[in-house]
Scaffold this motif. Structure first.
Motif, PDB file in Angstrom:
ATOM      1  N   ASN A 288       1.276  -0.901  -0.160  1.00 55.81           N
ATOM      2  CA  ASN A 288      -0.472  -0.518  -0.430  1.00 55.81           C
ATOM      3  C   ASN A 288       0.746   1.073   0.424  1.00 55.81           C
ATOM      4  OD1 ASN A 288      -1.850   1.874   0.935  1.00 55.81           O
ATOM      5  ND2 ASN A 288      -3.486   0.901   1.615  1.00 55.81           N
TER       6      ASN A 288
ATOM      7  N   SER B 170      -7.318   2.976   2.399  1.00 52.24           N
ATOM      8  CA  SER B 170      -7.277   1.358   1.832  1.00 52.24           C
ATOM      9  C   SER B 170      -6.796   1.799   0.183  1.00 52.24           C
ATOM     10  CB  SER B 170      -8.945   1.053   1.342  1.00 52.24           C
ATOM     11  OG  SER B 170      -9.120  -0.403   0.883  1.00 52.24           O
TER      12      SER B 170
ATOM     13  N   ASP C 107      -7.603  -0.075  -2.160  1.00 53.59           N
ATOM     14  CA  ASP C 107      -8.687  -0.152  -3.449  1.00 53.59           C
ATOM     15  C   ASP C 107      -9.479   1.257  -3.633  1.00 53.59           C
ATOM     16  OD1 ASP C 107      -7.682  -3.123  -3.535  1.00 53.59           O
ATOM     17  OD2 ASP C 107      -8.439  -3.977  -1.990  1.00 53.59           O
ATOM     18  N   ASP C 108      -9.841   1.435  -2.824  1.00 52.78           N
ATOM     19  CA  ASP C 108     -10.872   3.082  -2.639  1.00 52.78           C
ATOM     20  C   ASP C 108     -10.290   3.896  -1.638  1.00 52.78           C
ATOM     21  OD1 ASP C 108     -12.666   4.362  -2.005  1.00 52.78           O
ATOM     22  OD2 ASP C 108     -14.089   3.048  -1.706  1.00 52.78           O
TER      23      ASP C 108
ATOM     24  N   ASN D  90      -5.495  -4.977   3.964  1.00 47.93           N
ATOM     25  CA  ASN D  90      -5.554  -4.186   2.615  1.00 47.93           C
ATOM     26  C   ASN D  90      -6.947  -5.000   1.726  1.00 47.93           C
ATOM     27  OD1 ASN D  90      -3.306  -2.824   3.192  1.00 47.93           O
ATOM     28  ND2 ASN D  90      -1.616  -3.585   1.903  1.00 47.93           N
ATOM     29  N   SER D  91      -7.108  -6.275   2.314  1.00 53.27           N
ATOM     30  CA  SER D  91      -8.104  -6.709   1.566  1.00 53.27           C
ATOM     31  C   SER D  91      -9.691  -6.775   2.162  1.00 53.27           C
ATOM     32  CB  SER D  91      -7.656  -8.295   1.237  1.00 53.27           C
ATOM     33  OG  SER D  91      -7.891  -8.966   2.509  1.00 53.27           O
TER      34      SER D  91
END
Length: 288
Positions: free
Chosen positions: A151, A175, A177-178, A218-219
């Motif tokens: 990350n 995050s 992802d977002d 991170n998931s």
DNA sequence: CGAGTTTGACCGGCGC
DNA sequence: GCGCCGGTCAAACTCG
């Protein structure tokens, strides 16, 4: 209460005798009630449909996660202890292990891998906000910041500073992802009362707290925006596959859903007016 | 001046 | 044993 109802129906009866248009109003009320019943039925069906969809998606996600964990097994072996804890398979039962004196360096200070209770939250924030502050009402002292491998955004490390004996820690990281989501991972349980409860209506960070159980930092799996839910995972020996998905407690989820719906309905002026009209019509009906 | 933050260094666990 | 990586420490720094 009963006397009040009787008074009301009496007044309505009097009005009925006086007002010749009451029959028409009654018919309108009936129509309104029928309309509302139909709408209610439709909403119930929609809710059932959504629930079915949710269930099927949940199943698919579980399958996907199982496949992923199988595929990534070699990688997951790394940081074994961490993955076990973050994945919810906490077998530590809250016991604090003493560290061996034979270890060199700083090991006498504190055992490294103590995670008697791990929970996580997703907080919706502005991506431009780099402060990594999650206002949860507790008092935290930042003791470190680190950029992790998977990350690009830094991870901040906090300790609870409200009570010197409190060993609760939290990690806060945006995050990957977002960018709108900040993931806060709490480790341990506070041994003191909450100093300053957060405003639940605003969320911790004037954003939305989204429950998320994690298999890795991170998931994070997030669902149901705007819901505030403690996803604290108690000591558990279950595996990822056995665990309820995302740590979401279904009865609690349903309770919150009902509460939300009730709230939005009570805020709807048209609905309350129609309801009042329908009720008064029913009372009239009953008295006739 | 005290409390909190920043940041580079250090440590231990883990995979290779 | 080596290197990578996450977690922690602690001195320096900032701020009210």
């Amino acid at each position: 209460m009963d006397s009040t109802m009787e008074d009301t129906s009496l007044n309505l009866n009097l009005n009925l005798n006086i007002n010749p248009q009451t029959t028409m109003m009654k018919r309108q009320g009936d129509e309104e009630l029928n309309r509302m019943s139909a709408e209610n039925k439709k909403l119930t069906e929609m809710l059932c449909f959504m629930h079915e969809n949710y269930k099927s998606l949940e199943g698919k996600l579980v399958d996907l996660m199982q496949k992923n964990s199988e595929n990534r097994e070699p990688k997951l072996k790394k940081r074994k202890a961490e993955d076990e804890n973050y994945g919810g398979a906490i077998t530590n039962n809250g016991n604090i292990e003493t560290c061996s004196n034979s270890d060199g360096g700083r090991s006498w200070k504190r055992p490294r891998e103590i995670r008697n209770s791990v929970s996580s939250f997703c907080v919706k924030t502005d991506p431009s906000d780099t402060s990594l502050i999650v206002r949860d009402g507790y008092q935290w002292r930042k003791y470190g910041q680190k950029v992790t491998r998977d990350n690009p955004s830094p991870r901040a490390y906090y300790k609870c500073s409200f009570a010197p004996t409190c060993t609760v820690k939290k990690k806060v990281q945006r995050s990957v992802d977002d960018p709108y989501l900040v993931v806060a991972i709490y480790e341990g349980e506070h041994n003191h009362p909450h100093p300053n409860p957060p405003d639940a209506s605003l969320g911790f960070n004037q954003g939305h707290i989204i429950p998320g159980s994690i298999s890795s930092p991170n998931s994070t799996i997030c669902s149901s925006p705007s819901l505030i839910m403690d996803s604290t995972q108690p000591e558990s020996c279950t595996t990822d596959a056995e665990k309820p998905i995302s740590g979401i407690d279904m009865p609690a989820f349903q309770e919150l859903l009902v509460e939300k719906m009730a709230n939005s309905l009570t805020r709807n002026h048209n609905f309350t007016t129609a309801l009042a009209a329908a009720i008064s019509t029913r009372i009239l009906d009953h008295d006739l």
